[in-house]
Scaffold this active site. Structure first.
Site, PDB file in Angstrom:
ATOM      1  CG  HIS A 160      -0.395  -0.268   2.887  1.00  0.00           C
ATOM      2  ND1 HIS A 160       0.362  -1.063   3.096  1.00  0.00           N
ATOM      3  CD2 HIS A 160       0.161   0.977   3.295  1.00  0.00           C
ATOM      4  CE1 HIS A 160       1.356  -0.757   3.567  1.00  0.00           C
ATOM      5  NE2 HIS A 160       0.612   0.454   4.848  1.00  0.00           N
TER       6      HIS A 160
ATOM      7  CG  ASP B 167       1.793   5.619   4.854  1.00  0.00           C
ATOM      8  OD1 ASP B 167       1.437   4.080   5.014  1.00  0.00           O
ATOM      9  OD2 ASP B 167       2.738   5.640   5.359  1.00  0.00           O
TER      10      ASP B 167
ATOM     11  CG  HIS C  60       4.499   0.795   3.569  1.00  0.00           C
ATOM     12  ND1 HIS C  60       4.448   2.463   2.939  1.00  0.00           N
ATOM     13  CD2 HIS C  60       4.260   0.624   4.480  1.00  0.00           C
ATOM     14  CE1 HIS C  60       4.083   3.135   3.615  1.00  0.00           C
ATOM     15  NE2 HIS C  60       3.746   1.653   4.546  1.00  0.00           N
TER      16      HIS C  60
ATOM     17  NE  ARG D  98       2.019   6.136   9.314  1.00  0.00           N
ATOM     18  CZ  ARG D  98       1.379   5.097   8.590  1.00  0.00           C
ATOM     19  NH1 ARG D  98       1.129   4.664   8.212  1.00  0.00           N
ATOM     20  NH2 ARG D  98       0.727   6.055   7.914  1.00  0.00           N
TER      21      ARG D  98
HETATM   22  C1  SIN Z   1       3.372   0.897   8.036  1.00  0.00           C
HETATM   23  O1  SIN Z   1       3.188   2.509   7.836  1.00  0.00           O
HETATM   24  O2  SIN Z   1       1.804   0.783   6.939  1.00  0.00           O
HETATM   25  C2  SIN Z   1       3.786   0.511   8.661  1.00  0.00           C
HETATM   26  C3  SIN Z   1       4.565   0.138   8.419  1.00  0.00           C
HETATM   27  C4  SIN Z   1       5.532  -1.217   9.428  1.00  0.00           C
HETATM   28  O3  SIN Z   1       4.822  -1.381  10.264  1.00  0.00           O
HETATM   29  O4  SIN Z   1       6.974  -1.108   9.369  1.00  0.00           O
END
Ligand code: SIN
Length: 271
Positions: free
Chosen positions: A96, A98, A245, A260
């Site tokens: 995905h 973000d 990612h 995050r």
């Molecule tokens: C995310 O921001 O989608 C999670 C990324 C992660 O936990 O490595």
């Protein structure tokens, strides 16, 4: 500052930087250039308070408030990324970009990891959406270049995470299937399996098949990717305009904890 590439086209480790101190303009400009060059920057052995993490992110723009808000910290600008043996899901456990359901999806996100699984695992894979576009045939590029897709927050937040939507529902917005990165001027494949529900103007079967081809392309071509292994104190900063990612949940029943912060983009994704 040292820049050590992870692959020839995506990802670099940035050494000799302490993010807990305010960066001077030259250091910031070097990080910004590396961000545009590599899309994913990995900073090791950082010791950051939540405020220092946010302060570093603010150097790149205003902080974003996530539609799922602030489970865990009480701070709407901080998204907790926490997985335990009792978790029903792990945030981001699928390819995905973000929050593309927003009209202005974040330009970048910074994940600061403080606890990693005790017996390994918990890496994050990143994929280069410039290269994903460039590897398509000319005929496919021509087909995609004028299409627009719908990105719907209900897809992950209700469909996968089973959360209760806020009044008025989760954001839902349209973006071109191929966008131009506002800073590099390069073309980017801009659909993702997390949020993109359908392509406008196609019938449902056509949209499903075409998105399936593109999602498979992203998920099954290892050459597009780099992989980040986390340690406590790793901060990774990714360009959300040209990468996707996938957080890998391969460490059950062990735990992982990070926070995050995302940065609002100055412009909508455009052609
Ligand atoms: C995310 O921001 O989608 C999670 C990324 C992660 O936990 O490595």
């Amino acid at each position: 500052m040292n820049v050590t590439p992870l692959t020839p086209h995506i990802g670099a480790e940035i050494g000799d930087v302490d993010l807990s101190h305010p960066l001077d303009d030259d250091a910031l400009a070097s990080i910004h250039q590396a961000f545009l060059d590599w899309g994913v920057l990995v900073f090791r052995e950082q010791q950051l308070s939540r405020e220092q993490h946010k302060e570093f992110a603010r150097r790149f723009g205003q902080l974003h408030t996530h539609p799922l808000n602030s489970e865990g910290t009480g701070d709407p600008e901080v998204l907790v990324v926490k997985t335990t043996k009792d978790s029903a899901y792990t945030a981001g456990n699928g390819w995905h970009t973000d929050v593309t359901c927003d009209a202005f999806p974040p330009m970048g996100s910074m994940l600061y990891m403080s606890r990693v699984p005790g017996y390994g695992g918990g890496d994050t894979m990143y994929a280069d959406m410039y290269l994903a576009y460039e590897m398509l045939s000319e005929a496919m590029k021509e087909l995609l270049d004028d299409l627009v897709a719908v990105h719907d927050g209900a897809l992950p937040y209700i469909g996968a995470y089973k959360s209760t939507p806020p009044e008025g529902g989760y954001p839902k917005n349209e973006h071109p299937v191929v966008v131009t990165h506002p800073e590099t001027g390069r073309k980017v494949l801009y659909v993702n399996a997390g949020f993109t529900s359908h392509i406008k103007g196609l019938n449902p079967d056509e949209s499903k098949v075409l998105l399936g081809i593109l999602f498979d392309h992203i998920a099954t071509v290892p050459r597009l990717t780099c992989r980040v292994s986390w340690q406590p104190g790793t901060l990774t900063f990714w360009d959300n305009r040209c990468t996707q990612h996938h957080a890998i949940w391969d460490y059950y029943p062990h735990e992982r904890y990070g926070e995050r912060v995302s940065i609002v983009a100055g412009e909508r994704p455009g052609i």
